[in-house]
Design an enzyme around this catalytic site. Structure first.
Site, PDB file in Angstrom:
ATOM      1  N   GLU A   1       0.896  -1.274  -0.092  1.00 49.91           N
ATOM      2  CA  GLU A   1      -0.053   0.031  -0.097  1.00 49.91           C
ATOM      3  C   GLU A   1       0.900   1.213   0.149  1.00 49.91           C
ATOM      4  O   GLU A   1       1.987   1.278   0.727  1.00 49.91           O
ATOM      5  CB  GLU A   1      -1.149  -0.038   1.319  1.00 49.91           C
TER       6      GLU A   1
ATOM      7  N   ASP B   1       1.387  -3.005   9.182  1.00 49.53           N
ATOM      8  CA  ASP B   1       0.001  -2.456   9.552  1.00 49.53           C
ATOM      9  C   ASP B   1      -0.356  -2.873  10.923  1.00 49.53           C
ATOM     10  O   ASP B   1      -0.982  -2.308  11.634  1.00 49.53           O
ATOM     11  CB  ASP B   1      -0.855  -2.549   8.694  1.00 49.53           C
TER      12      ASP B   1
HETATM   13 FE1  FEO Z   1      -2.156  -1.039   4.582  1.00 50.03          FE
HETATM   14 FE2  FEO Z   1      -0.611   1.221   6.342  1.00 50.03          FE
HETATM   15  O1  FEO Z   1      -1.241   0.609   4.827  1.00 50.03           O
END
Ligand code: FEO
Length: 398
Positions: free
Chosen positions: A75, A168
């Site tokens: 991400e 995360d």
């Molecule tokens: Fe799933 Fe901090 O990105």
């Protein structure tokens, strides 16, 4: 910490993270690990902060000395700088999960394709990387925590601390100049960890419940997260909190009332429900969506036993702010909840029916009874003793 260096970016300005309100900012944590024989970079930062990230790295080492670059999750908050930093790492082998390699290609295309073809290693569960001097990484994919590509990198260290680079997991959107849990206000940190779980991970609780015992069984000394503080003193507390959240456990038999109002009628119902439920000794929190932030409200929804949602009817359907919230809640799927719908209308109605349908679709145990009042309620319309009795019974009593 010895041999582990922070090279991330603390984002004091960010107040919205893909729709989630970040009242206290955030950080995009990245790390360098040195063993004496090898140097490893773990994750990057959002692309606008690349120059700051590069400067941080150069304060720790010459980027050309980096032998390995691990991407735990693609991400953009963690990999946004990936295409830029690899140009400064001519001697690094790139490492990501098998799904991570595909997701990197799907994000950056020709900008990175040659590097991914020539120098990336796709790792699977249990693969290891020995960087010398007693330090060894083991890679553990954790698909869907937060994306299919996500993995954690666990470094055992024979002479130092075992570190879980958790990405995360266990993070918080929380800007701080102090890196460790015990250097910050723990209450504030846990509140942000809770909000993070409710807004990012709640709908993945079933998967987390399966993976957590595996992660919890690792001999972890420190958790280096990718957002907010790192954990060294309160690891037990954050793992215990995740265990509770992923099972949908609640602390008390409480009620959340979420509503909006057009000309005040739905608010009269909301206030009457709130007063009469709290007079029964049941804790109540009430939020009007014109003023409340839906990422704060969903955090309360995760903790409440019952969720009461109210809306006036507008154009035969939901009031816009209620539609927005209920759509957000539908995606995040709070578990083990009793639901109840109420509202007001002028002629045809429609909002209350929609609330019931959406709650049923997300496995909320919705009461068949509703409150729907035409135009403006009279004082005698606002005695909800019978309906509250039924609600309390459905909640398991008080
Ligand atoms: Fe799933 Fe901090 O990105």
């Amino acid at each position: 910490m010895k041999d582990i260096y922070y090279v991330g970016y603390v984002d004091w300005e960010v107040r919205n993270f893909h729709g989630y309100s970040t009242h206290k900012g955030s950080s995009y944590n990245a790390y360098i690990v040195k063993s004496g024989e090898n140097t490893v970079l773990i994750d990057t930062v959002k692309r606008p902060y690349f120059e700051h990230f590069l400067k941080n790295i150069k304060e720790v080492c010459d980027p050309s000395e980096i032998n390995y670059f691990i991407t735990n999750h693609v991400e953009m908050d963690h990999s946004g700088s990936f295409p830029l930093i690899i140009k400064h790492l001519p001697n690094a082998e790139l490492i990501a999960s098998e799904r991570g390699v595909d997701v990197l290609k799907a994000h950056f295309h020709q900008e990175v394709e040659e590097d991914l073809f020539n120098r990336i290693r796709a790792v699977k569960e249990g693969d290891t990387l020995d960087i010398g001097n007693g330090k060894k990484f083991t890679f553990v994919p954790i698909p869907m925590i937060h994306w299919p590509d996500s993995m954690v990198s666990f470094m055992t260290d024979e002479i130092g601390k075992n570190a879980l680079f958790s990405n995360d997991a266990f993070g918080q959107h929380y800007a701080t100049s102090k890196r460790w849990d015990d250097e910050n206000d723990l209450c504030e940190v846990m509140q942000e960890a809770e909000k993070y779980y409710a807004n990012i991970l709640l709908h993945l609780s079933g998967i987390i419940a399966k993976v957590l015992p595996k992660v919890g069984a690792l001999p972890i000394d420190v958790i280096c997260t990718s957002h907010g503080v790192c954990w060294r003193t309160h690891i037990g507390e954050i793992v215990e909190a995740y265990t509770k959240w992923c099972k949908g456990e609640i602390e008390e038999n409480s009620v959340l009332i979420v509503y909006d109002t057009m000309w005040g009628s739905t608010e009269k119902i909301a206030k009457a429900l709130s007063d009469q439920i709290s007079h029964r000794g049941i804790p109540v929190k009430r939020f009007r969506l014109t003023y409340a932030d839906y990422s704060d409200v969903i955090t309360e929804a995760m903790k409440a036993r019952a969720i009461l949602i109210g809306s006036p009817t507008l154009n035969n359907g939901l009031f816009p702010s209620v539609a927005e919230y209920i759509s957000y809640q539908k995606g995040l799927k709070p578990m083990n909840k009793v639901g109840f719908a109420f509202g007001s209308y002028g002629w045809g109605g429609g909002a209350v029916k929609e609330i019931v349908e959406v709650m049923k679709a997300t496995k909320i145990d919705v009461m068949e009874e509703t409150i729907e009042i035409k135009f403006v309620p009279r004082p005698e319309d606002l005695d909800f003793k019978e309906i509250i009795n039924k609600l309390v019974e459905k909640m398991g009593g008080n």
